[in-house]
Design a protein around this motif. Structure first.
Motif, PDB file in Angstrom:
ATOM      1  N   SER A   1     -15.077   6.699  -6.155  1.00  0.00           N
ATOM      2  CA  SER A   1     -15.813   5.633  -6.827  1.00  0.00           C
ATOM      3  C   SER A   1     -16.968   6.307  -7.561  1.00  0.00           C
ATOM      4  CB  SER A   1     -16.324   4.597  -5.821  1.00  0.00           C
ATOM      5  OG  SER A   1     -16.676   3.421  -6.501  1.00  0.00           O
TER       6      SER A   1
ATOM      7  N   VAL B   1     -20.090   5.973  -8.699  1.00  0.00           N
ATOM      8  CA  VAL B   1     -21.516   6.124  -8.352  1.00  0.00           C
ATOM      9  C   VAL B   1     -21.722   7.188  -7.275  1.00  0.00           C
ATOM     10  CG1 VAL B   1     -21.571   4.282  -6.588  1.00  0.00           C
ATOM     11  CG2 VAL B   1     -23.642   4.814  -7.897  1.00  0.00           C
TER      12      VAL B   1
ATOM     13  N   TRP C   1     -22.884   0.677   0.913  1.00  0.00           N
ATOM     14  CA  TRP C   1     -23.213  -0.225  -0.208  1.00  0.00           C
ATOM     15  C   TRP C   1     -23.453  -1.654   0.275  1.00  0.00           C
ATOM     16  CZ3 TRP C   1     -24.756   2.422  -4.217  1.00  0.00           C
ATOM     17  CH2 TRP C   1     -24.314   3.739  -4.314  1.00  0.00           C
TER      18      TRP C   1
ATOM     19  N   SER D   1     -10.926  -6.530  -1.772  1.00  0.00           N
ATOM     20  CA  SER D   1     -12.132  -5.932  -2.364  1.00  0.00           C
ATOM     21  C   SER D   1     -12.910  -7.022  -3.106  1.00  0.00           C
ATOM     22  CB  SER D   1     -11.737  -4.837  -3.367  1.00  0.00           C
ATOM     23  OG  SER D   1     -11.133  -5.434  -4.512  1.00  0.00           O
ATOM     24  N   GLY D   2     -14.136  -6.690  -3.429  1.00  0.00           N
ATOM     25  CA  GLY D   2     -14.946  -7.623  -4.216  1.00  0.00           C
ATOM     26  C   GLY D   2     -14.356  -7.837  -5.602  1.00  0.00           C
ATOM     27  N   THR D   3     -13.795  -6.757  -6.153  1.00  0.00           N
ATOM     28  CA  THR D   3     -13.165  -6.868  -7.481  1.00  0.00           C
ATOM     29  C   THR D   3     -12.055  -7.894  -7.471  1.00  0.00           C
ATOM     30  OG1 THR D   3     -13.675  -4.589  -8.112  1.00  0.00           O
ATOM     31  CG2 THR D   3     -11.764  -5.603  -9.174  1.00  0.00           C
TER      32      THR D   3
ATOM     33  N   TYR E   1     -22.903  -6.695 -12.027  1.00  0.00           N
ATOM     34  CA  TYR E   1     -21.609  -6.021 -11.872  1.00  0.00           C
ATOM     35  C   TYR E   1     -20.766  -6.843 -10.910  1.00  0.00           C
ATOM     36  CZ  TYR E   1     -18.175  -2.503 -10.327  1.00  0.00           C
ATOM     37  OH  TYR E   1     -17.012  -1.842 -10.021  1.00  0.00           O
ATOM     38  N   HIS E   2     -19.544  -7.106 -11.338  1.00  0.00           N
ATOM     39  CA  HIS E   2     -18.668  -7.972 -10.520  1.00  0.00           C
ATOM     40  C   HIS E   2     -17.380  -7.253 -10.185  1.00  0.00           C
ATOM     41  CE1 HIS E   2     -21.430 -11.227 -11.454  1.00  0.00           C
ATOM     42  NE2 HIS E   2     -21.297 -10.965 -12.744  1.00  0.00           N
ATOM     43  N   GLY E   3     -17.412  -5.905 -10.143  1.00  0.00           N
ATOM     44  CA  GLY E   3     -16.182  -5.158  -9.935  1.00  0.00           C
ATOM     45  C   GLY E   3     -15.570  -4.786 -11.274  1.00  0.00           C
TER      46      GLY E   3
ATOM     47  N   ASN F   1     -27.247  -4.954  -8.918  1.00  0.00           N
ATOM     48  CA  ASN F   1     -26.564  -3.876  -9.634  1.00  0.00           C
ATOM     49  C   ASN F   1     -27.295  -3.441 -10.902  1.00  0.00           C
ATOM     50  OD1 ASN F   1     -23.937  -3.222  -8.214  1.00  0.00           O
ATOM     51  ND2 ASN F   1     -23.923  -5.449  -8.218  1.00  0.00           N
TER      52      ASN F   1
ATOM     53  N   ASP G   1     -21.184 -14.726  -7.312  1.00  0.00           N
ATOM     54  CA  ASP G   1     -20.654 -13.468  -6.785  1.00  0.00           C
ATOM     55  C   ASP G   1     -21.586 -13.034  -5.652  1.00  0.00           C
ATOM     56  OD1 ASP G   1     -19.906 -10.148  -8.169  1.00  0.00           O
ATOM     57  OD2 ASP G   1     -20.041 -10.929  -6.122  1.00  0.00           O
TER      58      ASP G   1
ATOM     59  N   VAL H   1     -20.688 -11.032  -3.214  1.00  0.00           N
ATOM     60  CA  VAL H   1     -20.112  -9.837  -2.574  1.00  0.00           C
ATOM     61  C   VAL H   1     -21.213  -9.051  -1.876  1.00  0.00           C
ATOM     62  CG1 VAL H   1     -19.041  -7.592  -3.074  1.00  0.00           C
ATOM     63  CG2 VAL H   1     -18.113  -9.670  -4.096  1.00  0.00           C
ATOM     64  N   MET H   2     -22.379  -8.954  -2.517  1.00  0.00           N
ATOM     65  CA  MET H   2     -23.487  -8.201  -1.919  1.00  0.00           C
ATOM     66  C   MET H   2     -24.426  -9.121  -1.130  1.00  0.00           C
ATOM     67  SD  MET H   2     -26.218  -5.741  -3.869  1.00  0.00           S
ATOM     68  CE  MET H   2     -25.063  -4.611  -4.615  1.00  0.00           C
TER      69      MET H   2
ATOM     70  N   LYS I   1     -17.804  -6.702   1.301  1.00  0.00           N
ATOM     71  CA  LYS I   1     -18.755  -5.908   2.091  1.00  0.00           C
ATOM     72  C   LYS I   1     -18.912  -6.406   3.538  1.00  0.00           C
ATOM     73  CE  LYS I   1     -21.085  -4.697  -2.214  1.00  0.00           C
ATOM     74  NZ  LYS I   1     -20.856  -3.262  -2.457  1.00  0.00           N
TER      75      LYS I   1
ATOM     76  N   GLU J   1     -29.302   0.463  -8.386  1.00  0.00           N
ATOM     77  CA  GLU J   1     -28.719   0.002  -7.124  1.00  0.00           C
ATOM     78  C   GLU J   1     -29.844  -0.528  -6.241  1.00  0.00           C
ATOM     79  OE1 GLU J   1     -24.647   1.047  -7.986  1.00  0.00           O
ATOM     80  OE2 GLU J   1     -25.607  -0.251  -6.517  1.00  0.00           O
TER      81      GLU J   1
HETATM   82  P1  KE4 Z   1     -15.651  -3.775  -4.759  1.00  0.00           P
HETATM   83  O1  KE4 Z   1     -14.438  -4.008  -5.640  1.00  0.00           O
HETATM   84  O2  KE4 Z   1     -16.314  -2.444  -5.030  1.00  0.00           O
HETATM   85  O3  KE4 Z   1     -15.374  -4.026  -3.284  1.00  0.00           O
HETATM   86  O4  KE4 Z   1     -16.734  -4.903  -5.130  1.00  0.00           O
HETATM   87  C1  KE4 Z   1     -17.155  -5.014  -6.462  1.00  0.00           C
HETATM   88  C2  KE4 Z   1     -18.490  -5.748  -6.496  1.00  0.00           C
HETATM   89  C3  KE4 Z   1     -18.501  -7.075  -6.873  1.00  0.00           C
HETATM   90  N1  KE4 Z   1     -19.653  -7.777  -6.916  1.00  0.00           N
HETATM   91  C4  KE4 Z   1     -20.833  -7.197  -6.580  1.00  0.00           C
HETATM   92  C5  KE4 Z   1     -22.086  -8.008  -6.644  1.00  0.00           C
HETATM   93  C6  KE4 Z   1     -20.872  -5.839  -6.182  1.00  0.00           C
HETATM   94  O5  KE4 Z   1     -22.066  -5.266  -5.859  1.00  0.00           O
HETATM   95  C7  KE4 Z   1     -19.683  -5.097  -6.142  1.00  0.00           C
HETATM   96  C8  KE4 Z   1     -19.661  -3.626  -5.756  1.00  0.00           C
HETATM   97  N2  KE4 Z   1     -20.911  -3.029  -5.503  1.00  0.00           N
HETATM   98  C9  KE4 Z   1     -20.990  -1.612  -5.761  1.00  0.00           C
HETATM   99  C10 KE4 Z   1     -22.425  -1.145  -5.520  1.00  0.00           C
HETATM  100  N3  KE4 Z   1     -23.391  -1.835  -6.238  1.00  0.00           N
HETATM  101  C11 KE4 Z   1     -20.043  -0.848  -4.917  1.00  0.00           C
HETATM  102  C12 KE4 Z   1     -20.245   0.646  -4.934  1.00  0.00           C
HETATM  103  C13 KE4 Z   1     -19.224   1.339  -5.772  1.00  0.00           C
HETATM  104  O6  KE4 Z   1     -18.871   0.840  -6.852  1.00  0.00           O
HETATM  105  O7  KE4 Z   1     -18.776   2.413  -5.311  1.00  0.00           O
END
Ligand code: KE4
Length: 428
Positions: free
Chosen positions: A23, A25, A61, A116-118, A144-146, A211, A239, A241-242, A267, A400
């Motif tokens: 990933s 970052v 994260w 995943s969040g994405t 950021y939403h994935g 993000n 969103d 996720v966080m 998460k 971040e």
């Molecule tokens: P994932 O697909 O990475 O599980 O989630 C995407 C996502 C969606 N929405 C929000 C608000 C998020 O913060 C994220 C992912 N967060 C990042 C860090 N800010 C994950 C770290 C990375 O990309 O490695």
């Protein structure tokens, strides 16, 4: 600090994995460092491949609100492994976690687990488009939403111009159905919705942005989103996720009293295992296959190992006093960092929402991505590297947030503040 094993591993990794990481970052490119390869973790501590110890403010994260290897989470995963790992069929555990999410988050009556969040945000956007029969999605710069195509979109040149691909590979034909506006900018929002509201399938937002660094919603911002979506028949997608189960057990929506039509999770509900979820009112979610016709699927969705970790995590954080105790630790860290920056006469903007903290090298309030981008990235990079040298592990990017876990004790926060004081003085 000996980093030879991390270096050796990174040298091998770059030959086998893009950028040597799974990933972006994690590659630490924006702070001019190489990634630490982590060997193990315990509580709020992580240990790299060379045995160096760090106090961890990333916590995968934001996933590990209890800290690493929380006993009851490890126990739950160990027990479920006696039954198997994945069946590609429903189990009691996914029903239990769904029940816990629904009971925790008032706006969610039905929830679908993904990995995943994405996947969660991508599916919520598809649902919004399917239900409203509209195509336009509004997001906000710096959120950021994935990495789904429709959400990897940068702001167009003018305010109301449609999105431009935020990455090669995202076709312009997709990007033009997404509009990215300045976060916290109620006037722009009103203007664009007046003009295009009838075409907007949904507005997706991080109710507390994590993000672009940490940016809290301004007064009336979330309420305006709710009102405009009601007025134009668009769906409001939070969103979380966080922020979900991070800023409050019921998420940011419980904290601010603004309730979306759909909520995305990730998460924390996975307790460190890969889980995402999206949910909302019955009449919306019942349109998701196989109950409805809007398709979404996943081989490992709801797998028992991840469900067990999520259940064990939520069982702990729903206990009385959990968030109050976490808040006190976060306030201790925040006020200490502010004090250290003042002593070093370095202008910083430090803020927190619950146990999510932001720390900008900036002499003015940060209310959106344009503000955040004016931060002194060079100073941030020196701060990151100085702290890492001192055994403090924060995210390798100004854009971040920092996360406190229940495992951080006073001694860890005091040690962090001592290190921060020393590093900040050197930055002058
Ligand atoms: P994932 O697909 O990475 O599980 O989630 C995407 C996502 C969606 N929405 C929000 C608000 C998020 O913060 C994220 C992912 N967060 C990042 C860090 N800010 C994950 C770290 C990375 O990309 O490695």
């Amino acid at each position: 600090m000996n980093l030879s094993n991390s270096k050796k591993l990174f040298d091998r990794a770059v030959k086998l994995i893009p950028g040597g990481v799974n990933s972006p970052v994690r590659a630490c490119q924006s702070v001019g460092a190489e990634p630490l390869f982590i060997d193990r973790a315990e509580g709020c501590l992580i240990f790299d491949a060379d045995g160096n110890r760090y106090i961890d403010y990333i916590g995968s994260w934001g996933s590990l609100i209890l800290g690493h290897r929380y006993p009851s989470v490890i126990e739950a995963v160990t027990v479920v492994l006696e039954r198997g790992t994945s069946f590609g069929a429903p189990t009691d555990l996914e029903v239990q976690l769904a029940q816990m999410v629904v009971e925790a988050v008032p706006s969610v009556e039905i929830v679908r687990m993904v990995n995943s969040g994405t996947e969660a945000t991508m599916s919520a956007v598809r649902l919004a488009r399917g239900v409203t029969q509209r195509e336009l999605i509004i997001k906000f710069d710096g959120c950021y939403h994935g990495h789904a195509d429709t959400l990897l979109v940068a702001a167009g040149s003018g305010l109301a111009t449609l999105g431009i691909p935020g990455s090669p590979g995202v076709p312009e034909s997709i990007a033009r159905h997404t509009l990215s506006l300045p976060y916290n900018d109620v006037d722009s929002l009103n203007k664009v919705m007046t003009e295009k509201g009838e075409f907007v399938a949904g507005i997706i937002v991080e109710p507390v942005a994590g993000n672009m660094g940490l940016v809290a919603p301004g007064k009336g911002f979330l309420e305006t989103l709710r009102q405009l979506c009601d007025r134009y028949g668009s769906l409001l997608i939070f969103d979380e996720v966080m922020t979900g189960f991070r800023v409050a057990y019921g998420g940011a929506q419980a904290l601010y009293g603004v309730y979306p039509d759909l909520t995305c999770f990730g998460k924390i509900i996975g307790g460190g295992l890969p889980v995402g979820a999206y949910g909302g009112k019955r009449e919306l979610m019942s349109q998701v296959a196989p109950q409805g016709s809007i398709y979404q699927a996943g081989t490992l969705s709801g797998n028992p190992v991840a469900m067990a970790a999520g259940i064990a995590t939520l069982e702990q954080i729903q206990k009385d006093g959990f968030y109050e105790a976490l808040d006190q630790k976060a306030e201790h860290l925040l006020s200490g960092l502010q004090h250290a920056a003042q002593k070093a006469t370095i202008p910083v903007q430090a803020q927190r929402v619950g146990s999510m903290l932001g720390f900008f090298f900036n002499d003015r309030a940060v209310k959106n991505f344009d503000d955040s981008k004016t931060s002194d990235l060079k100073k941030f990079s020196a701060f990151y590297n100085g702290l890492r040298q001192a055994g403090i592990y924060i995210a390798p990017s100004q854009f971040e947030a920092l996360f406190i876990s229940a495992a951080h004790e006073t001694e860890h926060i005091e040690a962090t503040l001592k290190a921060a004081e020393r590093v900040l003085v050197q930055l002058k």
